[in-house]
Each structure stands twice: as structure tokens, then as C-alpha cells.
Design a protein around this motif. Sequence first.
Motif, PDB file in Angstrom:
ATOM      1  N   LEU A   1      24.636   2.603 -41.127  1.00 55.64           N
ATOM      2  CA  LEU A   1      24.696   3.942 -40.538  1.00 55.64           C
ATOM      3  C   LEU A   1      26.130   4.416 -40.398  1.00 55.64           C
ATOM      4  O   LEU A   1      26.429   5.598 -40.637  1.00 55.64           O
ATOM      5  CB  LEU A   1      24.005   3.930 -39.171  1.00 55.64           C
ATOM      6  CG  LEU A   1      22.488   3.724 -39.184  1.00 55.64           C
ATOM      7  CD1 LEU A   1      21.955   3.657 -37.764  1.00 55.64           C
ATOM      8  CD2 LEU A   1      21.793   4.846 -39.954  1.00 55.64           C
ATOM      9  N   THR A   2      27.032   3.510 -40.033  1.00 57.79           N
ATOM     10  CA  THR A   2      28.445   3.883 -39.909  1.00 57.79           C
ATOM     11  C   THR A   2      29.016   4.300 -41.248  1.00 57.79           C
ATOM     12  O   THR A   2      29.754   5.287 -41.349  1.00 57.79           O
ATOM     13  CB  THR A   2      29.254   2.701 -39.344  1.00 57.79           C
ATOM     14  OG1 THR A   2      28.748   2.354 -38.057  1.00 57.79           O
ATOM     15  CG2 THR A   2      30.723   3.069 -39.219  1.00 57.79           C
TER      16      THR A   2
ATOM     17  N   THR B   1      18.233   0.647 -39.092  1.00 56.52           N
ATOM     18  CA  THR B   1      18.520  -0.199 -37.932  1.00 56.52           C
ATOM     19  C   THR B   1      19.842  -0.946 -38.042  1.00 56.52           C
ATOM     20  O   THR B   1      20.234  -1.627 -37.087  1.00 56.52           O
ATOM     21  CB  THR B   1      17.387  -1.217 -37.739  1.00 56.52           C
ATOM     22  OG1 THR B   1      17.233  -1.996 -38.943  1.00 56.52           O
ATOM     23  CG2 THR B   1      16.077  -0.513 -37.437  1.00 56.52           C
ATOM     24  N   ASP B   2      20.519  -0.826 -39.172  1.00 55.73           N
ATOM     25  CA  ASP B   2      21.793  -1.527 -39.382  1.00 55.73           C
ATOM     26  C   ASP B   2      22.943  -0.619 -38.973  1.00 55.73           C
ATOM     27  O   ASP B   2      23.158   0.441 -39.575  1.00 55.73           O
ATOM     28  CB  ASP B   2      21.919  -1.938 -40.853  1.00 55.73           C
ATOM     29  CG  ASP B   2      23.154  -2.794 -41.100  1.00 55.73           C
ATOM     30  OD1 ASP B   2      23.870  -3.111 -40.122  1.00 55.73           O
ATOM     31  OD2 ASP B   2      23.418  -3.123 -42.264  1.00 55.73           O
ATOM     32  N   ASP B   3      23.700  -1.026 -37.967  1.00 58.98           N
ATOM     33  CA  ASP B   3      24.815  -0.208 -37.490  1.00 58.98           C
ATOM     34  C   ASP B   3      25.890  -0.034 -38.568  1.00 58.98           C
ATOM     35  O   ASP B   3      26.511   1.020 -38.667  1.00 58.98           O
ATOM     36  CB  ASP B   3      25.432  -0.838 -36.242  1.00 58.98           C
ATOM     37  CG  ASP B   3      24.490  -0.797 -35.047  1.00 58.98           C
ATOM     38  OD1 ASP B   3      23.581   0.054 -35.053  1.00 58.98           O
ATOM     39  OD2 ASP B   3      24.658  -1.615 -34.125  1.00 58.98           O
TER      40      ASP B   3
END
Length: 260
Positions: A31-32, A26-28
Motif C-alpha cells: 500500500l505504501t 493488507t500489506d502495508d
Amino acid sequence: MPALRLLWLSVTDPVPGLGNYTAIATDDVALTVVLRTLGMAAIVTVVCLLLAYPYAYLMTISTPRWRAVLIAVVLIPFWTSLMARTFAWVVLLQDNGVVDTLLRGAGIGPMRLLGTTAGGTLAMAQVMLPFVVLPVYTTMRGINRRLVDAALSLGARPAIAFLRVYLPLSLPGVAAGATLVMVLSLGFYVTPSLVGSPKQSMLAQFISVQVNQLVDFGGAGALAVTLLVITLLLLGGVQFATRRKGTRANSAPISGGIPL
């Protein structure tokens, strides 16, 4: 034991459960970083393949004396400290450095390379290049070049003979080298840290921040396990593709000729 310890921390610190993995999903930012690491590793792998394949082919057609020179050029990086090579790239790629001066002289510059994706890719590719050259060269040495001559004698054009005969026979070495570079690039830390910038940080750098600055051992363990799972999936995919291709090649009927 270190891998098991990380796995244990990822599901127990700070509280038991899968919260650390949920946070990654859920952490952008996380994930990036994961996607950037995969993309960077893929780019470095492609660059290494484009440079290593013709170089390895040149090694197979050279005289023994020149072949020894070319092999020595490949092995020299293994005899040099990784830290020394990375700092050498920092000096070469810095503003008003050697590369910048050459680009200015050619009318291309000024071009900022240090702290950019292009500079990091260049430095990482130089470090990883031997891991592709050696497997590809070993495979090419075992290819019977009379098969290509046979294809030419049957009327195939040189490009077709290469694509239909030589290239498929060299693919095991290409797959081995590409897998090595991809796996090593996923966990690369030193070169991206010194040549790149925080804006282009990769997963290993992100894990270092979690441990050294945030003291989040559970989150760092979850990231490390995620990296391990990605690596295992990559290796499994390559293994499956290689076995499937080998099975299809063994079961394929013998054709009457080579298409022009």
C-alpha cells in the motif's frame, strides 16, 4: 496476451483465488508503494505543467525562427536514449557533481539530490516534459487570440482575460498532457531505479523485485493488474471530467459581458 497472462497468474498462482489481491490490500509495504507511486506521478505531473505551460505559450508568441529553435529543444530528448539521459542525470546529481557545485557556489549547498525524491522528480520531469509541451502547444496554436483582445476591449483586466478566456480554451491540451505524464509516470522504471533509491521505490520497481528476487509471479501479476486498473480509472475520470465540462460549456447561456 501479456496482460491476460498476468491476470491469469494473479488469480491462479500459487493457488486459485483472490489471495494475491487480498495480500496487497493488507500489506502495508504494498500500500505504501502504491500511494508513493501515485504521489510521485502527481508531483511530476504538476512540475511538468508548471514548466510546460509558459514554455508552450512562449512558442506561440515567438517569431517563426525562434519557434523552430524552441520546438527543436523540446524534440531533442526524443532523439536521445532514455538510458543515456538517465545516466547523465546520475552524473549531474551525484555528490560533488555539477548541480552540487553550483548550489555550493550559490550558498545553498551542499544538498544531496541523487537517491532522493527531489532528484528523482527532477529527472522524471525532464523526461516527461515534451509529453506536456507538445499537446499544450498544439491547443494554444488553435486559440483565436482576438477573443482575448475582445475581452480586454470590454474592460477586463489582462489577468481576468487570461483566466476567463485563454486558460479555459487551453485546458484540453493541459488535460491531454497531464494525462500522458500521469499514466507514463505510474509505470516508470528506469529513471526512478537509477536516480532514486530503494527507499523511494515505485510500483514498477516493486513488481521487478517480486519477479526477479522473490519469484512471486502471482503477486507480481496482481500488482500489475492493480496498476492497470488505477490507470484505467484515471483515464476514465479525465474523460468524464472533460465531457462534463464540455457539456456545461455548450449548455451555458451567453452572458452579457465579462466580469471585471
